[in-house]
Design an enzyme around this catalytic site. Structure first.
Site, short mmCIF file in Angstrom:
data_model
loop_
_atom_site.label_atom_id
_atom_site.label_comp_id
_atom_site.label_asym_id
_atom_site.label_seq_id
_atom_site.Cartn_x
_atom_site.Cartn_y
_atom_site.Cartn_z
N ASP A 162 0.86 -1.19 0.00
CA ASP A 162 0.00 0.00 0.00
C ASP A 162 0.90 1.24 0.00
O ASP A 162 1.52 1.56 1.02
CB ASP A 162 -0.90 0.03 1.24
CG ASP A 162 -1.96 -1.08 1.24
OD1 ASP A 162 -1.67 -2.18 0.72
OD2 ASP A 162 -3.05 -0.84 1.77
N LYS A 230 -6.95 3.39 -3.35
CA LYS A 230 -7.31 3.42 -1.93
C LYS A 230 -7.53 4.86 -1.49
O LYS A 230 -6.74 5.75 -1.85
CB LYS A 230 -6.19 2.75 -1.13
CG LYS A 230 -6.39 2.73 0.37
CD LYS A 230 -5.23 1.97 1.04
CE LYS A 230 -5.26 2.09 2.55
NZ LYS A 230 -4.12 1.39 3.18
N LYS A 266 -10.27 0.30 -2.30
CA LYS A 266 -10.15 0.08 -0.86
C LYS A 266 -10.41 1.39 -0.11
O LYS A 266 -9.56 2.26 -0.06
CB LYS A 266 -8.75 -0.44 -0.52
CG LYS A 266 -8.52 -0.65 0.99
CD LYS A 266 -7.12 -1.17 1.28
CE LYS A 266 -6.84 -1.22 2.77
NZ LYS A 266 -5.47 -1.73 3.05
#
Length: 330
Positions: A162, A230, A266
């Site tokens: 991430d 995300k 996400k």
């Protein structure tokens, strides 16, 4: 680029045809600023309307299990210890020790120095190890440092990375710099055996100021090769909201329609209750459809959310809420 289906020769050709879009800073700027403007009132109104959908009985039980299976169970604190990470991994593997039918979470998300501990704890299971990287959460580091951060995490056993974008560069209009950085991190996710960790690109939507910027960041991330986009780090005041997640889902839908490439989403930060989680699942179903209703393509970045889902799951099963010591305090 993100994963192209094996049968997707046409998708690969479409992606190749878009190479001109990223050939220069000017071309990329023209493309991103040529995207349709976002109607804030319309976006927020649709997100609010979808949030009123009611999910009952059997469907609710299914949705709760689905939400549990989509969680990236997360600990990203300076006080993290190997013991805390192992305990969280045990919870990811067996969320409810009193009910073995409870699904496992999708992943455990930790800092790079805790990846080896997490990987050992979940070895042999289908729970993934995700690692934040690239000088998370601020991203204020030189590119070689960010790449070393990523490579260390992957070498330690991370299945997923991430990364945070350089919000300063993005807000200054230096889109090609952000694009090239994402590409470089994507390359750093590759292992010696030719496989690669999946890349989630974090925009920190609360710092991007406008919905137009969130749409541009979404397309920029996908063009650069994000496997997931995300919302947030969970470290700022405004994190995932129904509106910004809906906007990102719309971008993923449109990118898929244009290129044939599927990208995950996400939302992270601030999603704490079952009611919140179910609202997000409705957004997914109504915007991109059932194909995204799997933890391969949709995740929740959360820690406390799992506890509420477990309590609601028990309520459906037994007809009563559990006591305060039913779930662990993370």
């Amino acid at each position: 680029m993100p994963t192209v289906p094996s049968h997707g020769k046409e998708a690969a050709e479409r992606l190749a045809a878009m190479a001109d879009v990223t050939a220069s800073d000017g071309a990329l700027r023209r493309f991103l600023h040529g995207l349709p403007g976002v109607d804030p009132v319309g976006l927020e109104g649709r997100a609010a309307a979808l949030g009123t959908r009611s999910i009952k009985t059997t469907a609710k039980a299914y949705a709760i299990d689905l939400a549990i299976s989509m969680i990236d169970l997360t600990t990203l604190e300076g006080a993290d210890t190997p013991g805390k990470v192992r305990a969280l991994c045990a919870k990811a593997l067996n969320p409810d020790p009193t009910d073995r039918t409870t699904p496992r979470t999708a992943a455990i998300c930790v800092y790079p120095d805790m990846v080896a501990t997490a990987a050992e704890a979940v070895r042999g299971s289908d729970v993934k190890v995700a690692s934040v990287a690239t000088a998370f959460p601020a991203g204020r580091a030189a590119l070689p440092v960010k790449l070393a951060d990523t490579k260390d995490a992957v070498a330690a056993g991370a299945d997923e990375v991430d990364m945070v974008i350089d919000r300063g560069a993005f807000l200054a209009g230096r889109y090609l710099k952000v694009f090239e950085e994402i590409k470089a991190v994507k390359a750093a996710c590759r292992r010696e055996d030719g496989t690669a960790a999946r890349l989630k690109v974090i925009f920190e939507t609360g710092e991007l100021s406008t919905y137009d910027n969130i749409r541009r960041a979404s397309w920029l991330g996908m063009l650069a090769g994000a496997d997931f986009i995300k919302t947030s780090t969970g470290k700022v005041a405004v994190n995932a909201t129904p509106a910004n997640t809906l906007l990102m889902l719309e971008a993923v839908r449109d990118f898929h329609a244009l290129t044939g490439v599927q990208v995950g989403v996400k939302p992270a930060g601030g999603i704490r209750t079952t009611k919140d989680a179910l609202k997000f699942l409705v957004l997914v179903n109504e915007t991109v459809g059932e194909e995204w209703l799997t933890n391969e393509w949709f995740r929740f970045g959360a820690s406390s959310l799992l506890n509420d889902l477990l309590m609601q799951r028990q309520k459906l099963s037994t007809g009563r809420y559990s006591g305060p010591d039913y779930v662990t305090v993370d």
